[in-house]
Design a protein around this motif. Structure first.
Motif, short mmCIF file in Angstrom:
data_model
loop_
_atom_site.label_atom_id
_atom_site.label_comp_id
_atom_site.label_asym_id
_atom_site.label_seq_id
_atom_site.Cartn_x
_atom_site.Cartn_y
_atom_site.Cartn_z
N SER A 4 0.87 -1.18 0.00
CA SER A 4 0.00 0.00 0.00
C SER A 4 0.90 1.23 0.00
O SER A 4 1.66 1.46 0.95
N TYR A 5 0.80 1.99 -1.07
CA TYR A 5 1.63 3.18 -1.25
C TYR A 5 0.73 4.40 -1.10
O TYR A 5 -0.13 4.66 -1.94
N LEU A 166 -5.43 3.24 7.33
CA LEU A 166 -4.08 2.69 7.43
C LEU A 166 -3.23 3.46 8.43
O LEU A 166 -2.07 3.13 8.64
N VAL A 168 -2.12 6.49 8.23
CA VAL A 168 -1.05 7.23 7.56
C VAL A 168 -1.36 8.72 7.62
O VAL A 168 -2.42 9.16 7.20
N THR A 173 4.24 7.13 2.38
CA THR A 173 4.35 5.99 3.28
C THR A 173 4.11 4.73 2.46
O THR A 173 3.15 4.66 1.69
N LEU A 175 3.62 0.59 2.85
CA LEU A 175 3.30 -0.45 3.82
C LEU A 175 3.21 -1.80 3.14
O LEU A 175 2.80 -1.90 1.98
N VAL A 177 0.97 -4.98 3.55
CA VAL A 177 -0.31 -5.28 4.19
C VAL A 177 -0.69 -6.73 3.90
O VAL A 177 -0.82 -7.14 2.74
N VAL A 182 0.06 -5.13 9.26
CA VAL A 182 0.60 -4.01 8.48
C VAL A 182 2.02 -3.73 8.97
O VAL A 182 2.24 -3.53 10.17
N ARG A 183 2.96 -3.73 8.04
CA ARG A 183 4.36 -3.44 8.38
C ARG A 183 4.83 -2.22 7.60
O ARG A 183 4.59 -2.11 6.39
N LEU A 184 5.52 -1.34 8.28
CA LEU A 184 6.04 -0.13 7.66
C LEU A 184 7.32 -0.44 6.88
O LEU A 184 8.26 -1.01 7.43
N ARG A 187 8.75 5.62 5.25
CA ARG A 187 8.00 6.85 5.50
C ARG A 187 8.95 8.00 5.19
O ARG A 187 10.03 8.08 5.78
N ARG A 198 13.96 -4.19 4.17
CA ARG A 198 12.80 -4.30 5.06
C ARG A 198 11.76 -5.26 4.52
O ARG A 198 11.16 -6.04 5.27
#
Length: 206
Positions: A4-5, A166, A168, A173, A175, A177, A182-184, A187, A198
């Protein structure tokens, strides 16, 4: 899992992140990418660009860190100071482009930002979307119609609601998903290599 951008077409840091995002999407064709417009310049933040005194200094930092090029036409807008950035209009335009070519949303988000930051075009002007559609082999009449249709405001609102869901509130950001997990991944500024490290941790479950 999907990526997810969340970006804002009028956000300079999102513009600087565009190349990283393209590289990540191209390197992981197995991962769907959800491109969501944020609402950076809405409500009382919908003001002339000259009201944001930090813009030129911020742009210099973005260019230094990312290599992003700010065009002469855009620089003239900044110098004049009267141009109003409207993130709702930009979100409506992104929704229209995304509707025309869902699988090319990352590419089209970058093109949308280039129209402003390189070419100095208004993202509130239907002519901008005609130009973008023609340049990217899309049905220009369809894209312009989608941008100007009343339903486009609902599409922009849905994007803002998705960004809020989300959690945000800073752009860009990125993510990972997977259901409720949900992992970052990024950012603000991040290189493709940093995001890849990551993402590899997420994909391997480490």
């Amino acid at each position: 899992m999907k990526l997810s951008y969340v970006f804002d077409a009028y956000c300079g840091w999102s513009y600087g992140f565009a190349d990283t995002m393209r590289r990540i999407a191209a390197g992981h064709p197995e991962l769907p990418v959800e491109v969501v417009s944020g609402g950076l310049f809405t409500g009382d933040r919908r003001r002339p660009i000259g009201a944001f005194g930090y813009v030129q200094g911020s742009n210099a930092k973005i260019a230094e860190l990312t290599g992003a090029v700010f065009g002469d036409a855009y620089e003239r807008l900044v110098a004049d100071g009267s141009f109003v950035m409207d993130s709702e209009d930009a979100a409506r335009g992104m929704a229209a482009l995304r509707q025309a070519a869902p699988g090319r949303a990352v590419e089209l988000a970058a093109a949308l930002q280039g129209a402003f930051y390189r070419d100095g075009l208004s993202l509130s002007d239907p002519a901008t979307y005609r130009r973008l559609a023609e340049a990217h082999g899309l049905d220009a009449d369809r894209v312009v119609a989608a941008f100007t249709a009343p339903a486009s405001r609902a599409a922009a609102g849905a994007d803002f609601a998705r960004a809020a869901a989300l959690r945000v509130d800073a752009y860009p950001t990125l993510l990972a998903v997977d259901g409720d997990h949900v992992r970052l991944l990024a950012r603000g500024h991040a290189t493709a290599e940093e995001v890849e490290r990551r993402l590899a941790t997420v994909l391997t479950g480490n």
